[in-house]
Design a protein around this motif. Structure first.
Motif, PDB file in Angstrom:
ATOM      1  N   GLY A   1      69.535  66.418   7.723  1.00 22.37           N
ATOM      2  CA  GLY A   1      68.809  65.951   8.904  1.00 22.37           C
ATOM      3  C   GLY A   1      68.615  67.160   9.795  1.00 22.37           C
ATOM      4  O   GLY A   1      69.526  67.564  10.536  1.00 22.37           O
ATOM      5  N   GLU A   2      67.451  67.802   9.699  1.00 20.65           N
ATOM      6  CA  GLU A   2      67.252  69.123  10.287  1.00 20.65           C
ATOM      7  C   GLU A   2      66.032  69.140  11.191  1.00 20.65           C
ATOM      8  O   GLU A   2      64.998  68.553  10.873  1.00 20.65           O
ATOM      9  N   ALA A   3      66.183  69.826  12.312  1.00 18.05           N
ATOM     10  CA  ALA A   3      65.068  70.080  13.223  1.00 18.05           C
ATOM     11  C   ALA A   3      65.164  71.521  13.686  1.00 18.05           C
ATOM     12  O   ALA A   3      66.262  72.035  13.939  1.00 18.05           O
ATOM     13  N   SER A   4      64.024  72.210  13.784  1.00 21.35           N
ATOM     14  CA  SER A   4      64.044  73.624  14.151  1.00 21.35           C
ATOM     15  C   SER A   4      62.822  73.981  14.978  1.00 21.35           C
ATOM     16  O   SER A   4      61.749  73.380  14.840  1.00 21.35           O
ATOM     17  N   LEU A   5      63.007  74.969  15.844  1.00 23.01           N
ATOM     18  CA  LEU A   5      61.937  75.592  16.607  1.00 23.01           C
ATOM     19  C   LEU A   5      62.026  77.100  16.359  1.00 23.01           C
ATOM     20  O   LEU A   5      63.111  77.682  16.489  1.00 23.01           O
ATOM     21  N   ASN A   6      60.908  77.714  16.004  1.00 22.23           N
ATOM     22  CA  ASN A   6      60.897  79.142  15.696  1.00 22.23           C
ATOM     23  C   ASN A   6      59.771  79.820  16.463  1.00 22.23           C
ATOM     24  O   ASN A   6      58.640  79.319  16.504  1.00 22.23           O
TER      25      ASN A   6
END
Length: 785
Positions: free
Chosen positions: A347-352
């Motif tokens: 369960g992954e969320a990312s901002l790059n």
């Protein structure tokens, strides 16, 4: 000229020979005429006898022909009304409309509008090669027609008087839409080898590879756990950039379920959503569900573009991975189970964000771990959250390369599986190097500085709630490149000799009291033997004082530069013990490491060999061996084999010895035929071709097959049949077995019994290529009359 349509009448005496038309070069021949151009096209008529009034009407007797743009009409007799742009023809009537051909006895047609009817017609479509017969064809316009009491097949007609198609769709009415490339049949039946196999009250089918809405072929299956299965997917082509698949399914021993998948693609974002729900599963006496979401998007912000990423997969219970294995019937239901047949679900969320020399990422990751009481696994730590920053300037003075990484991570996990406390870890890694590059070699000194700080939620064994660590690392990487012309087995090569030396030093710091959150020992191979740290992650930094020596030689083809062969050897020389280890591991005191031997041979594009050997010179035994070979002489012909052996080492706790074989091969080649397969498929009347396909994974240590996939494929000119047996090991004491049968009718549809075997063959058989004709869509000019 009348009504803006010029009429040219050419008298053709019976004994006269028409002059060859003058050809003009064109940069491009349009497959489709624009409407504005089509309206200005002149009409040409000719025949043995012509009568009528210019620009009013014309009657042609004998070898009558009417031509306008991409439409040509031939008949024994024809009458053309210029004002109405209407042609009436009888006797051996033939039409070529942009490559689509029709033949019958009576025609009444408005030429430019292509509106009218054709009696007792035969038809053939250019794009798919499909053809059939009908009592009547109604032309609605150039792109729409209706055929009555019709047949439809893609089987090529042969010259035998007794010819009949291997498969044919017979229907009371078929609507053909050339704009959407869809056919709609009513009150029909699908016949195979003269036997009706499927009643078709109403069905849509493709006229090309273009996506379309409608019912997909149903899937039937028989499973030892679920009983008889029936799945009926529906595909919804919402828009060119959006679609959905909805699949209800019934299982006699378990109940019913509903699954769906939605896909979307926009200029700045894309993604997939999938879900499956089964109320009151009688196998477990509870509701079962699974869902997944994947989304990637580029966000415009005042500081530049920010990439957003989501990847979430969740299921209802720990038994889901065991009960819903990768059966094609379930996978067809939105592809959910194929993605969820794992035991660790993210369960992954990312901002790059990246700008110039800086990059920044924010990430959260929480795992769902599906446990097996017979083979439990320790779940990895969640990262709630992780913030990472990197600075890597592109141009520094004196030829220097440098970078700085900073990271903050909050590690959290279920304390039932860990004695160590959760923690917030911060680390910084600064490094600078100066590469000295030359055609004959390179030297790269590098200096690194690691700084790490921990804040724990509880007390460590030594009573501390925090810890810090600072360590420097120095490394020197160097290599030479020697070249010479060489000749082996009648071929000329450029041979290289590339010795390499890599030295690294990191002083010892006691790290045994530090918990391990994201760190593991790296594998011992050619990719890791020339690195500074023996661990992946940041909780352990190995105290190294060692020198790695290796040499590689390559054979490069003199004409193409392709690598025909590569041989390498490498070994570590340790000057002091490595005292920093993973928890429970002993210090490394061996002065000489195991020897790595590697070889890769690609002597021709058809043959390939790749092998790696880890050899212990002290004990005189091989600790790990991997040998893989492949032979792919052409399309639909491939054989691969691999042998893998590993013994117990510091990194490997379970020994294994396995043999893996995969193949796809025509059986007539094995029986003595061996003729090359045509690039456009099996020729009509050739009798078809049998193929064997499969993959076997055999445990030499346990003396049993672990995974088994074997099948037969038969390719005829217009259909393909498949029978596949699959047995996969799911856990220590359980396996799943299924038989899959499929009939694929070229240019029409697929019927599957037991699941779709194509998905299994693509996933498990190396270099598998689905059977089918690879010929490009022909041009209308190839059917020019």
């Amino acid at each position: 000229m009348l009504c803006g349509v010029p009429l040219a009448v050419l008298a053709q005496p019976e004994a006269a020979t028409p002059a060859a038309p003058a050809l003009r070069a064109s940069p491009a021949l349009a497959e489709t005429l624009p409407q504005a151009v089509r309206a200005q096209q002149p009409v040409f008529v000719r025949g043995d006898q012509l009568s009528g009034q210019p620009d009013v009407e014309a009657t042609i007797e004998g070898n009558a022909e009417l031509r306008r743009g991409d439409t040509v009409v031939h008949a024994d007799r024809m009458h053309y009304d210029v004002a109405a742009d209407r042609a009436r023809a009888s006797g051996n009537v033939r039409i070529n409309n942009a490559g689509n051909r029709y033949q019958g006895t009576l025609l009444d047609l408005e030429v430019d509008a292509f509106h009218g009817f054709f009696s007792d017609a035969r038809y053939r479509f250019l794009a798919t090669g499909a053809h059939g017969e009908a009592s009547r064809v109604d032309f609605i316009d150039r792109d729409h027609s209706v055929v009555h009491e019709a047949t439809y097949t893609t089987c090529e007609r042969t010259i035998e008087a007794s010819w009949r198609p291997d498969w044919v769709l017979r229907a009371r009415r078929i609507e053909l839409d050339q704009v959407e490339d869809i056919g709609r049949a009513e009150a029909g039946v699908l016949e195979f080898k003269g036997v009706p196999i499927l009643p078709v009250p109403a069905i849509t089918f493709p006229l090309s590879d273009k996506r379309k809405s409608g019912l997909l072929p149903p899937t039937f299956g028989l499973d030892s756990i679920s009983g008889f299965e029936y799945a009926q997917p529906y595909y919804w082509n919402i828009a060119p950039n959006r679609d959905a698949t909805i699949t209800p399914m019934a299982m006699t021993r378990r109940g019913v379920s509903l699954a769906g998948e939605f896909r979307y693609l926009e200029p700045t974002y894309k993604g997939e959503l999938g879900a499956q729900y089964m109320p009151n599963d009688r196998l477990r006496e509870r509701d079962r569900w699974a869902w997944r979401a994947r989304h990637d998007q580029l966000l415009a912000t005042p500081v530049g573009g920010v990439a957003l990423g989501l990847n979430i997969r969740r299921v209802s219970d720990d038994d889901y991975w065991r009960d819903f294995t990768q059966r094609g019937s379930i996978t067809a239901m939105g592809g959910v189970t194929g993605q969820l047949a794992e035991r660790l679900l993210p369960g992954e969320a990312s901002l790059n964000w990246a700008g110039g020399a800086h990059s920044l990422s924010l990430r959260t990751l929480q795992w769902q771990t599906l446990q097996d009481p017979l083979a439990p696994i320790i779940p990895p730590y969640d990262r709630l959250p992780q913030l990472h920053w990197r600075y890597a300037p592109n141009a520094l003075p004196l030829g220097l390369d440098a970078s700085v990484d900073g990271d903050y991570t909050h590690f959290s996990a279920d304390r039932r599986f860990y004695r160590q406390p959760n923690a917030r870890r911060s680390y910084a890694l600064a490094q600078v190097s100066r590469p000295f590059l030359a055609p004959a070699g390179f030297i790269t000194p590098r200096l690194q500085l690691h700084a790490t700080s921990y804040e724990f939620d509880g007390l460590l064994a030594n009573g501390q709630r925090s810890a810090q660590r600072v360590l420097p690392t120095f490394s020197l990487d160097s290599g030479l490149v020697f070249e010479r012309d060489a000749s082996f087995f009648g071929r000329r090569f450029l041979q290289t000799l590339e010795p390499r030396a890599f030295y690294t030093y990191t002083p010892y710091r006691d790290q045994s009291y530090l918990p391990v959150y994201d760190t593991a020992a790296t594998d011992f191979n050619f990719a890791t033997i020339y690195t500074e740290n023996a661990f992946g992650g940041n909780d352990r930094i190995a105290d190294n004082n060692l020198l790695t020596l290796g040499v590689t030689t390559r054979l490069l083809d003199e004409d193409t530069g392709a690598e025909a062969a590569r041989f390498g050897i490498a070994q570590r020389l340790r000057f002091s013990d490595q005292l920093v280890t993973m928890p429970g591991a002993a210090p490394v005191s061996e002065r000489l490491s195991d020897v790595l031997l590697g070889a890769a041979v690609n002597w021709t594009p058809q043959w390939g060999l790749d092998s790696t050997l880890q050899y212990n010179p002290k004990d005189g035994r091989s600790l790990r061996t991997t040998i893989g070979a492949r032979y792919s002489p052409g399309p639909y012909r491939t054989v691969s084999a691999a042998y893998r052996m590993q013994k117990v080492t510091d990194l490997i706790t379970e020994p294994s010895k396995q043999l893996d074989v995969g193949w796809q091969w025509p059986l007539d080649a094995l029986w003595g035929g061996g003729a090359a397969r045509p690039a456009t498929g099996v020729a009509p009347g050739s009798g078809g071709r049998w193929y064997s396909v499969g993959r076997l994974n055999y445990s030499l240590q346990d003396r049993k097959l672990v995974d088994t996939i074997v099948g037969l494929e038969y390719e005829a000119c217009c259909w393909t049949g498949r029978v596949v047996l699959e047995r996969l090991q799911r856990s220590v004491e359980s396996s799943s077995t299924r038989v899959m049968v499929q009939l694929e009718f070229l240019g029409f549809s697929r019927l599957s019994l037991g699941a779709n075997p194509l998905a299994t063959l693509r996933q498990h058989v190396p270099r598998y290529t689905p059977l089918g004709r690879d010929a490009p869509v022909p041009s209308r000019f190839s059917q020019y009359d």
